[in-house]
Write a protein that holds these residues in place. Structure first.
Motif, PDB file in Angstrom:
ATOM      1  N   LEU A  45      45.624  42.549  53.691  1.00 34.71           N
ATOM      2  CA  LEU A  45      44.866  43.485  53.058  1.00 34.71           C
ATOM      3  C   LEU A  45      45.691  44.329  51.920  1.00 34.71           C
ATOM      4  O   LEU A  45      45.015  44.691  50.944  1.00 34.71           O
ATOM      5  N   THR A  46      46.641  44.386  52.128  1.00 37.05           N
ATOM      6  CA  THR A  46      47.566  45.181  51.034  1.00 37.05           C
ATOM      7  C   THR A  46      47.552  44.285  49.775  1.00 37.05           C
ATOM      8  O   THR A  46      47.549  44.677  48.662  1.00 37.05           O
ATOM      9  N   ARG A  47      47.698  43.078  49.942  1.00 45.39           N
ATOM     10  CA  ARG A  47      47.710  42.144  48.754  1.00 45.39           C
ATOM     11  C   ARG A  47      46.257  42.406  47.961  1.00 45.39           C
ATOM     12  O   ARG A  47      46.381  42.317  46.737  1.00 45.39           O
ATOM     13  N   ARG A  48      45.489  42.195  48.645  1.00 45.86           N
ATOM     14  CA  ARG A  48      44.154  42.257  48.295  1.00 45.86           C
ATOM     15  C   ARG A  48      43.747  43.647  47.422  1.00 45.86           C
ATOM     16  O   ARG A  48      43.013  43.512  46.510  1.00 45.86           O
ATOM     17  N   ALA A  49      44.219  44.653  47.966  1.00 44.20           N
ATOM     18  CA  ALA A  49      44.072  45.971  47.527  1.00 44.20           C
ATOM     19  C   ALA A  49      44.864  46.157  46.307  1.00 44.20           C
ATOM     20  O   ALA A  49      44.707  46.907  45.395  1.00 44.20           O
ATOM     21  N   LYS A  50      46.272  45.789  46.159  1.00 38.04           N
ATOM     22  CA  LYS A  50      47.291  46.128  45.036  1.00 38.04           C
ATOM     23  C   LYS A  50      47.821  45.169  44.278  1.00 38.04           C
ATOM     24  O   LYS A  50      47.858  45.672  43.047  1.00 38.04           O
ATOM     25  N   VAL A  51      48.376  44.177  44.621  1.00 37.78           N
ATOM     26  CA  VAL A  51      48.744  43.580  43.729  1.00 37.78           C
ATOM     27  C   VAL A  51      48.339  42.905  42.381  1.00 37.78           C
ATOM     28  O   VAL A  51      46.861  43.096  42.148  1.00 37.78           O
ATOM     29  N   ARG A  52      48.985  42.715  41.066  1.00 40.51           N
ATOM     30  CA  ARG A  52      48.573  42.391  39.948  1.00 40.51           C
ATOM     31  C   ARG A  52      47.147  41.609  39.781  1.00 40.51           C
ATOM     32  O   ARG A  52      46.520  42.212  39.048  1.00 40.51           O
ATOM     33  N   ARG A  53      46.932  40.659  40.432  1.00 38.62           N
ATOM     34  CA  ARG A  53      45.662  39.753  40.428  1.00 38.62           C
ATOM     35  C   ARG A  53      44.711  40.307  41.273  1.00 38.62           C
ATOM     36  O   ARG A  53      43.717  39.781  41.491  1.00 38.62           O
ATOM     37  N   SER A  54      44.751  41.613  41.900  1.00 41.52           N
ATOM     38  CA  SER A  54      43.968  42.180  42.724  1.00 41.52           C
ATOM     39  C   SER A  54      42.797  42.769  41.995  1.00 41.52           C
ATOM     40  O   SER A  54      42.797  42.986  40.947  1.00 41.52           O
ATOM     41  N   LEU A  55      41.959  43.104  42.972  1.00 43.55           N
ATOM     42  CA  LEU A  55      40.495  43.428  42.389  1.00 43.55           C
ATOM     43  C   LEU A  55      40.824  44.723  41.826  1.00 43.55           C
ATOM     44  O   LEU A  55      40.320  45.023  40.661  1.00 43.55           O
ATOM     45  N   GLU A  56      41.539  45.742  42.236  1.00 41.28           N
ATOM     46  CA  GLU A  56      41.849  47.029  41.687  1.00 41.28           C
ATOM     47  C   GLU A  56      42.166  47.043  40.210  1.00 41.28           C
ATOM     48  O   GLU A  56      41.747  47.758  39.318  1.00 41.28           O
ATOM     49  N   ASP A  57      43.214  46.017  39.950  1.00 42.23           N
ATOM     50  CA  ASP A  57      43.759  45.705  38.782  1.00 42.23           C
ATOM     51  C   ASP A  57      42.940  45.345  37.741  1.00 42.23           C
ATOM     52  O   ASP A  57      42.792  45.779  36.558  1.00 42.23           O
ATOM     53  N   ALA A  58      42.144  44.193  38.394  1.00 44.79           N
ATOM     54  CA  ALA A  58      41.153  43.814  37.550  1.00 44.79           C
ATOM     55  C   ALA A  58      40.094  44.545  37.147  1.00 44.79           C
ATOM     56  O   ALA A  58      39.610  44.830  35.820  1.00 44.79           O
ATOM     57  N   PHE A  59      39.748  45.705  38.084  1.00 43.53           N
ATOM     58  CA  PHE A  59      38.578  46.585  37.587  1.00 43.53           C
ATOM     59  C   PHE A  59      39.168  47.478  36.748  1.00 43.53           C
ATOM     60  O   PHE A  59      38.403  47.767  35.534  1.00 43.53           O
ATOM     61  N   ASN A  60      40.396  47.886  36.621  1.00 41.59           N
ATOM     62  CA  ASN A  60      40.923  48.667  35.666  1.00 41.59           C
ATOM     63  C   ASN A  60      41.176  48.198  34.403  1.00 41.59           C
ATOM     64  O   ASN A  60      41.215  48.844  33.154  1.00 41.59           O
ATOM     65  N   LYS A  61      41.249  46.828  34.134  1.00 39.12           N
ATOM     66  CA  LYS A  61      41.361  46.214  33.002  1.00 39.12           C
ATOM     67  C   LYS A  61      40.274  45.975  32.285  1.00 39.12           C
ATOM     68  O   LYS A  61      40.156  45.834  30.774  1.00 39.12           O
ATOM     69  N   LEU A  62      39.070  46.343  32.898  1.00 34.93           N
ATOM     70  CA  LEU A  62      37.714  45.917  32.081  1.00 34.93           C
ATOM     71  C   LEU A  62      37.339  47.462  31.349  1.00 34.93           C
ATOM     72  O   LEU A  62      37.360  48.539  31.869  1.00 34.93           O
ATOM     73  N   ASP A  63      36.765  47.168  30.294  1.00 38.93           N
ATOM     74  CA  ASP A  63      36.352  48.154  29.460  1.00 38.93           C
ATOM     75  C   ASP A  63      35.032  49.143  30.288  1.00 38.93           C
ATOM     76  O   ASP A  63      34.162  48.322  30.593  1.00 38.93           O
ATOM     77  N   GLY A  64      35.335  50.332  30.495  1.00 38.58           N
ATOM     78  CA  GLY A  64      33.986  51.005  30.945  1.00 38.58           C
ATOM     79  C   GLY A  64      34.113  50.990  32.620  1.00 38.58           C
ATOM     80  O   GLY A  64      33.268  51.471  33.000  1.00 38.58           O
ATOM     81  N   ILE A  65      35.233  50.657  33.075  1.00 37.46           N
ATOM     82  CA  ILE A  65      35.583  51.000  34.529  1.00 37.46           C
ATOM     83  C   ILE A  65      36.938  51.227  34.775  1.00 37.46           C
ATOM     84  O   ILE A  65      37.936  50.910  34.045  1.00 37.46           O
ATOM     85  N   THR A  66      36.974  52.511  35.276  1.00 35.91           N
ATOM     86  CA  THR A  66      38.478  53.048  35.964  1.00 35.91           C
ATOM     87  C   THR A  66      38.363  52.844  37.444  1.00 35.91           C
ATOM     88  O   THR A  66      37.236  53.234  37.974  1.00 35.91           O
TER      89      THR A  66
END
Lengths: 478, 485
Positions: free
Chosen positions: B371-392
């Motif tokens: 669960l922690t990995r999925r929430a946190k690590v580099r390739r995680s969703l949170e990171d992915a969302f932050n990388k997209l324009d128009g999403i924080t």
């Protein structure tokens, strides 16, 4: 500032109005006495396993396997589980992606609802739509959801039989509606009296009440009577004429102890009637795994089936069901098993059929033993328990008993039941908890104590009753 | 003949309430899923990916073996008489099942129990709470329920007398609260969590909302706190919790503490402190503050949603009020026994020295780490969302969700209006139709007006996450291009 957090005065008034005698004063007193070391026989609630009835073997085997699917991978599983239980566990696990630990569809697992529809079709001879069958955590939750959807305010009335199972009165209080009573006729074995029912409706309407729905409990609780086909036709016609939704509580449909009036579902009669009525009368039918010969109260497995309910209303009911996410999955599997039990030829069939028959036959005998036992007591008159799980004897209390009760601040039947409890340990529910005609008193007990204990219980009751009657005898009548 | 039960004459409170977690988008997703079965290849994706609901085991999370062993033995106690079970079940699961069955009158797991739940199991839970908090808990304060949700409904029923009774609810919130308040005819008094400070709770903001509501004639009865937060995932700082408790005491509010995610915390700098512990640490006793604490078997590392197990611990209520709570619980007779047993197991899991401890610990740690990995690590969703324009996207400190903010272009907002949808619902629908990914629009949870979000769970299997991320990226970038100003 120090404003007080939450005082009794600040509570929702509807909550305060609610009464549920089944676990009320008598039960609480019985629990107190039990803690003090007194032996109590709890006959206050239809709870078969609490009184020694054993669970059926097959469902428990199947659910245990579903609970621990790693067992299915073990080569030794066949040593302690029969092959058909193993196969059935796999059948339910295949229907429930994620197993027992995942929320299912909010209406219940589609495959189980199909099994329910199939059962209904076999029982009634008419097809049933799984999309209109919703599984619930016990039938009570379904009843509450329906009443909550129907009752808008205090001017919405619900026709409820008197005596009734007090879930109905409690729910109506809680949702701020109006209970419109229709009295069952004790002299006619708790038969339906449509004349009285019409009068009730007329009286309610003249008081500004919009009567929205009619509840029938068939077989009856606490009264046990089984409605005849003619009765059901009368009721359906009445609902059609008066524009009422029929709420058919059929949880005791497997508990029938006479052969003159076998169980017929309200839905079957409705469809037999044909014509516009069969397409227009709105019907909700309730069932459960808690009663019958299964008695699996603790699993909280139930369903309701909707007939002739408009799609937009069904959507709203679905929405409310979804807030609770899903009914408990093991309970759903119990329901599937009850709807689709072992068949002749299955490995487990013989054992299943023997266990079932033994329970039903014993219930039938106990219904008779209890009725006869009560009728042998002074000032006690008891209609035969045609169905369900209860006996509801009328206790003809002498005036002095009633006066003593009232001066002790108690309803006469509550007073009697407390004295019965203290003298014998038998924990019953006073008739006032179910509703009764003014001045006529009853108590409800169950027919569930073990058959071998019945003679002692009935003789203990008789001893208490006859001496109570002696003690409070109206001397003027001698 | 007019239909007697039609939408026009249903209880208006039923009509008013909403629950987006299983709402319109999800119903549409189910239709699309059926379409995939009947017409494979007819859609631009092969499968529906449900990221709308905290339902871990539906997405491959495994149950804890020890718990299932005990439950299976309790489901079919006859097994305990067979020698063969020694090769099928761990020894400590057998002894735990025996110990639990001994707590149940007649060992009858099919009987209705006491309406608060089996006494012995409540003792176990009370001991678990005591051990967790360092302050005593009482079995009589515990009500076992079919999941935590019925306990929430019960309190709303108790507290809400009419539309002038208000309940303070965090925005964004888990929509059980808004739905329950609507169903019981009360007023939802929102207090906004601060997105720019990681969804922080400012007591001064809460106080302002309270005073505002009171000035409008609302009698504010209770404060709901969800900790860790849903959908927001923040874990309250201890200081914050002290402020909240003092605030409730001073303002005469009942504190409703939804703590179902207490075992889902992914950051080292935050810990779970129960509100019960906080209340007692301040020296407040039974006379000082009414508090209801909710826990569930659905979340944590156990994720047993389908069992419907949970409890509420009620403290600081007078005897007459407690009687009313008991009375309402008794109308439903009792919660399902298997769920009650499971609630006792999660509050009293295997300990060091028990035969099953090593495997239990490995399973638990594995699930939490995942669960922690999925929430946190580099390739995680949170990171992915932050990388997209128009999403924080704020960090998910706990719970099971991400709640990214969308900066939607005006054209998209207009297109949504034309489609008669909230802009985030429009976005979520487009996402579903292009990718099969199901999320819940932020409007289902509440948000600061003019901001848009969606809630996405962190639960899909780890192997699926890269595919979800890439599909999402393709969709989002195309969407932003399409609705470019």
């Amino acid at each position: 500032m120090g404003r007080k957090g939450l005082d009794y005065e600040d509570l929702n008034e509807n909550v305060k109005k609610v009464q549920y005698a089944v676990r009320g004063e008598l039960y609480l007193r019985a629990s107190e006495l039990q803690k003090e070391g007194k032996r109590i026989i709890f006959t206050n609630v239809g709870n078969p396993h609490a009184l020694g009835q054993k669970p059926l073997t097959f469902p428990r085997q199947v659910v245990a396997l579903c609970q621990a699917p790693f067992l299915l991978d073990d080569p030794n599983v066949g040593l302690i589980f029969p092959a058909d239980a193993i196969a059935r566990a796999k059948h339910y696990l295949a229907m429930a992606p994620g197993g027992l630990g995942a929320y299912s569809d909010s209406r219940g697992i589609p495959g189980v609802r199909k099994e329910v529809a199939e059962f209904i079709r076999r029982r009634d001879g008419y097809p049933s739509d799984p999309e209109l069958i919703y599984l619930t955590d016990g039938a009570s939750k379904g009843v509450m959801q329906m009443l909550n959807a129907i009752i808008r305010n205090g001017r919405d009335g619900i026709l409820v039989p008197v005596p009734q199972y007090p879930l109905y009165s409690a729910a109506i209080s809680l949702f701020g509606g109006s209970l419109v009573p229709y009295y069952l006729d004790e002299e006619a074995n708790w038969g339906l009296d449509l004349v009285n029912t019409r009068q009730s409706v007329a009286a309610a309407r003249s008081n500004g009440i919009t009567v929205r729905a009619m509840v029938i409990i068939n077989p009856g609780n606490p009264t046990g009577q089984c409605l005849s086909e003619a009765n059901l036709r009368e009721i359906l016609n009445f609902c059609y004429q008066e524009n009422l939704v029929l709420l058919a509580d059929e949880v005791y449909q497997q508990n029938v102890y006479q052969d003159e009036r076998p169980f017929i579902s309200a839905r079957k009669v409705l469809f037999d009637m044909g014509g516009p009525i069969s397409r227009e009368v709105q019907l909700i039918s309730f069932h459960t795994v808690s009663k019958g010969y299964w008695g699996e109260c603790g699993q909280r497995g139930g369903y309701f089936e909707m007939t002739n309910i408009p799609p937009k209303t069904v959507d709203e009911i679905y929405k409310v069901a979804s807030i609770a996410l899903s009914p408990n999955v093991p309970g759903q599997i119990f329901m599937g098993l009850m709807m689709n039990p072992p068949k002749p030829g299955d490995i487990s069939y013989l054992k299943f059929a023997t266990e079932s028959k033994s329970i039903l036959d014993s219930l039938r005998r106990r219904a008779q033993i209890m009725t006869d036992g009560f009728n042998s007591c002074r000032n006690v008159v008891c209609n035969f328990t045609e169905g369900a799980m209860y006996s509801f004897p009328q206790i003809r209390l002498p005036q002095r008993a009633m006066d003593t009760a009232r001066s002790a601040g108690k309803e006469p039947d509550v007073f009697y039941c407390l004295k019965l409890l203290e003298a014998t340990g038998i924990s019953t529910v006073p008739g006032s908890g179910f509703g009764q005609k003014e001045g006529v008193f009853h108590l409800r007990t169950t027919i569930l104590p073990a058959e071998e204990d019945m003679p002692a219980i009935m003789s203990s009751f008789k001893k208490f009753n006859d001496s109570f009657m002696e003690q409070y005898q109206d001397y003027s009548k001698l | 003949m007019a239909s007697t039960v039609a939408v026009e004459n249903l209880n208006p409170k039923v009509l008013k309430c909403e629950y987006a977690v299983r709402g319109e988008i999800v119903i549409h997703a189910q239709r699309l899923q059926q379409q995939l079965q009947t017409q494979p290849g007819s859609l631009p994706f092969d499968e529906i990916l449900y990221c709308n609901i905290g339902n871990p085991q539906s997405l491959g999370q495994q149950p804890v073996t020890f718990f299932r062993e005990v439950l299976a033995l309790c489901d079919h106690p006859y097994l305990l008489q067979r020698d063969e079970i020694k090769s099928l079940f761990s020894a400590d699961s057998i002894s735990r099942a025996k110990q639990i069955l001994a707590l149940i009158p007649g060992k009858a797991t099919g009987a209705y129990s006491h309406s608060q739940g089996i006494k012995g199991l409540r003792d176990t839970i009370a001991a678990g709470i005591t051990s967790r908090d360092g302050f005593p808990a009482n079995a009589d304060d515990i009500f076992l329920t079919d999941g935590a949700s019925p306990g929430v409904h019960l309190m709303m029923q108790l507290l809400i007398r009419n539309e002038k009774d208000g309940i303070l609810v965090p925005i964004p919130q888990y929509p059980l609260y808004s739905a329950s308040i609507a169903l019981h005819g009360g007023a939802l008094v929102p207090y906004y969590l601060n997105e720019s400070t990681g969804w922080g709770l400012e007591i001064s903001d809460v106080k302002k909302q309270l005073e505002d509501a009171r000035s409008k004639g609302i009698d504010v009865r209770a404060l709901v706190v969800i900790n860790p937060g849903n959908p927001t995932g923040q874990v309250l700082a201890e200081e914050n919790q002290y402020d909240i408790v003092k605030f409730c005491k001073n303002e005469g509010l009942v504190l409703l503490a939804d703590e179902v995610y207490q075992e889902n915390i992914y950051v080292d700098n935050k810990k779970f402190h129960s509100f019960k512990k906080i209340v007692r640490s301040l020296g407040y006793g039974e006379e000082d503050l009414p508090l209801v604490s909710y826990q569930s078997v659905s979340k944590g590392y156990y994720g047993e949603c389908g069992k419907r197990g949970g409890y509420m611990e009620i403290t600081g209520f007078s005897a007459p009020v407690r009687e009313q709570i008991y009375k309402i619980a008794s109308v439903n007779l009792c919660s399902n026994i298997s769920g009650q047993i499971l609630a006792s197991l999660i509050m009293n899991p295997p300990k060091a020295g028990d035969e099953s401890y090593a495997s239990y610990k490995a399973e638990k740690d594995g699930i939490i780490a995942s669960l922690t990995r999925r929430a946190k690590v580099r390739r995680s969703l949170e990171d992915a969302f932050n990388k997209l324009d128009g999403i924080t996207c704020n960090e998910a400190e706990g719970a099971m969700y991400l709640f990214p903010q969308l900066s939607l272009p005006q054209k998209a907002i207009e297109a949504a209006k034309v489609a008669n949808k909230a802009p985030d619902a429009f976005y979520a629908l487009c996402l579903l139709e292009s990718t099969g990914i199901v999320v819940v629009p932020g409007s289902g949870f509440g948000q600061v007006p003019g901001t848009w979000h969606f809630r996405c769970t962190i639960l899909p299997q780890e192997e699926k996450i890269p595919a979800i991320i890439s599909r999402f990226k393709v969709f989002h970038e195309a969407f932003m291009v399409e609705y470019h100003e």
